[in-house]
Scaffold this motif. Structure first.
Motif, PDB file in Angstrom:
ATOM      1  N   SER A 284       0.831  -1.207   0.000  1.00 41.75           N
ATOM      2  CA  SER A 284       0.000   0.000   0.000  1.00 41.75           C
ATOM      3  C   SER A 284       0.871   1.265   0.000  1.00 41.75           C
ATOM      4  O   SER A 284       1.721   1.416  -0.866  1.00 41.75           O
ATOM      5  CB  SER A 284      -0.967  -0.034   1.189  1.00 41.75           C
ATOM      6  N   ALA A 285       0.672   2.164   0.950  1.00 49.00           N
ATOM      7  CA  ALA A 285       1.385   3.444   0.953  1.00 49.00           C
ATOM      8  C   ALA A 285       2.890   3.284   1.107  1.00 49.00           C
ATOM      9  O   ALA A 285       3.655   4.211   0.812  1.00 49.00           O
ATOM     10  CB  ALA A 285       0.846   4.335   2.070  1.00 49.00           C
ATOM     11  N   ALA A 286       3.342   2.114   1.553  1.00 48.10           N
ATOM     12  CA  ALA A 286       4.783   1.891   1.737  1.00 48.10           C
ATOM     13  C   ALA A 286       5.474   1.441   0.461  1.00 48.10           C
ATOM     14  O   ALA A 286       6.708   1.450   0.387  1.00 48.10           O
ATOM     15  CB  ALA A 286       5.009   0.852   2.835  1.00 48.10           C
ATOM     16  N   SER A 287       4.713   1.052  -0.549  1.00 44.79           N
ATOM     17  CA  SER A 287       5.326   0.338  -1.671  1.00 44.79           C
ATOM     18  C   SER A 287       6.259   1.203  -2.518  1.00 44.79           C
ATOM     19  O   SER A 287       7.324   0.736  -2.931  1.00 44.79           O
ATOM     20  CB  SER A 287       4.246  -0.295  -2.546  1.00 44.79           C
ATOM     21  N   ILE A 288       5.905   2.447  -2.773  1.00 42.82           N
ATOM     22  CA  ILE A 288       6.782   3.300  -3.587  1.00 42.82           C
ATOM     23  C   ILE A 288       8.098   3.585  -2.876  1.00 42.82           C
ATOM     24  O   ILE A 288       9.174   3.359  -3.452  1.00 42.82           O
ATOM     25  CB  ILE A 288       6.071   4.611  -3.998  1.00 42.82           C
ATOM     26  N   PRO A 289       8.084   4.081  -1.620  1.00 46.62           N
ATOM     27  CA  PRO A 289       9.378   4.343  -0.984  1.00 46.62           C
ATOM     28  C   PRO A 289      10.204   3.083  -0.740  1.00 46.62           C
ATOM     29  O   PRO A 289      11.437   3.140  -0.777  1.00 46.62           O
ATOM     30  CB  PRO A 289       9.000   5.036   0.327  1.00 46.62           C
ATOM     31  N   LEU A 290       9.550   1.936  -0.518  1.00 44.06           N
ATOM     32  CA  LEU A 290      10.301   0.687  -0.374  1.00 44.06           C
ATOM     33  C   LEU A 290      10.994   0.317  -1.683  1.00 44.06           C
ATOM     34  O   LEU A 290      12.169  -0.076  -1.684  1.00 44.06           O
ATOM     35  CB  LEU A 290       9.363  -0.441   0.056  1.00 44.06           C
ATOM     36  N   ALA A 291      10.291   0.428  -2.801  1.00 51.88           N
ATOM     37  CA  ALA A 291      10.901   0.134  -4.099  1.00 51.88           C
ATOM     38  C   ALA A 291      12.009   1.137  -4.414  1.00 51.88           C
ATOM     39  O   ALA A 291      13.070   0.781  -4.947  1.00 51.88           O
ATOM     40  CB  ALA A 291       9.832   0.159  -5.192  1.00 51.88           C
TER      41      ALA A 291
END
Length: 325
Positions: A284-291
């Motif tokens: 969810s909201a974590a996926s972009i900064p994690l990638a």
């Protein structure tokens, strides 16, 4: 013309230790590794430990981002947490994160589900670029495992837990696409599509039950490719750049087929797509900064690169941004 831009000066991420594989899910519901991989590209996902809450994940990601930026927590005067799985109804998870980190200043949450990180980034940009914040933390953090129905194979296999964070600081620019910093946003919502992706419980609906994710997968997929592509096109146009100038496409990690479909529709080389969906699933909201963090760690994403980010989530919300690193 001199302008103030908002630069990303540090990126961090954190994943819980426990890993659930597709084989683990095959023992819970009627599914197989082959079925999941073929339809989503997902092979495994991380799950928070008992007692580990969203703010715990957010704090760990924030520490990594701060170290990457070379900043101490005492220099941070704004914390925004994008989450749909807060520790509590209130106070905000950002308030709890602020206390755990020992920070001061403003702190609040943004809720736009999977689009939350881009939405939160746009809010923080308003603070930093206007001189209202000298250094900000924007964190996307989720414990999606707490709102999954582990008898529903269409949704429980899709999500994972994790957190990603960025440090934002003001930089001087000339008002051109070559400036370092955030160049553009496109944010959208269509509230008439709430029935396509939602949680079937909450404060006003049922005070004794934690709701679970419900989704019309085929409809979400159809809207995702179209809406995300439109937002990304708009962000590129507003930034005054061309598709060929994009060095890295860092999308929301919902489904590998969506990632490929959007890249193809935008005319972007798939080799420029940062994909972590196989290992992280949809956080969810974590996926972009994690990638983004994974791309920085392995050396692909570096200073000077032009990055395009995008997401679509419940609401339906969708958003994109163009950023020069």
């Amino acid at each position: 013309m001199s302008v103030t831009r908002t630069a990303v000066t540090g990126v961090g991420g954190y994943l819980p230790e426990t890993i659930l594989t597709n084989e683990d899910f095959s023992r819970m519901v009627d599914t197989t590794d082959e079925w999941i991989v073929a339809r989503t590209g997902i092979r495994k996902r991380h799950k928070a430990a008992d007692g580990q809450v969203t703010s715990d994940l957010a704090v760990e990601a924030a520490k990594v981002a701060l170290a990457a930026a070379g900043r101490d927590i005492s220099e941070i005067d704004l914390i925004i947490v994008a989450t749909t799985t807060p520790d509590m109804t209130f106070p905000s998870t950002a308030s709890i994160v602020q206390h755990k980190l020992g920070a001061k200043g403003a702190a609040f949450d943004v809720q736009a589900v999977c689009s939350g990180f881009v939405y939160a980034l746009s809010v923080a940009d308003g603070f930093v670029a206007r001189g209202l914040s000298k250094a900000a933390l924007v964190i996307g953090a989720e414990v999606m495992s707490r709102i999954l129905d582990y008898t529903d194979r269409s949704t429980c296999i899709l999500f994972g837990d994790g957190a990603g964070a960025v440090v934002l600081e003001p930089v001087a620019g000339q008002g051109t696409p070559d400036d370092r910093g955030i160049l553009s946003f496109d944010l959208q919502c269509d509230g008439s599509k709430t029935d396509l992706l939602y949680v079937d419980g909450g404060v006003f609906e049922d005070g004794h039950r934690v709701g679970k994710i419900r989704m019309q997968g085929n409809q979400v997929f159809k809207h995702a490719v179209q809406k995300i592509s439109e937002a990304a096109e708009a962000a590129i146009e507003k930034a005054g750049v061309h598709h060929d100038s994009v060095d890295w496409f860092i999308p929301h990690q919902a489904n590998q087929r969506i990632l490929d479909g959007v890249a193809d529709r935008l005319g972007l080389d798939r080799a420029k797509v940062i994909s972590t969906v196989a290992d992280h699933a949809n956080t969810s909201a974590a996926s972009i900064p994690l990638a983004w963090f994974e791309g920085v760690k392995d050396g692909r994403v570096k200073a000077g690169d032009l990055v395009l980010i995008e997401a679509l989530g419940g609401g339906l919300t969708w958003a994109a941004a163009a950023i020069r690193l």
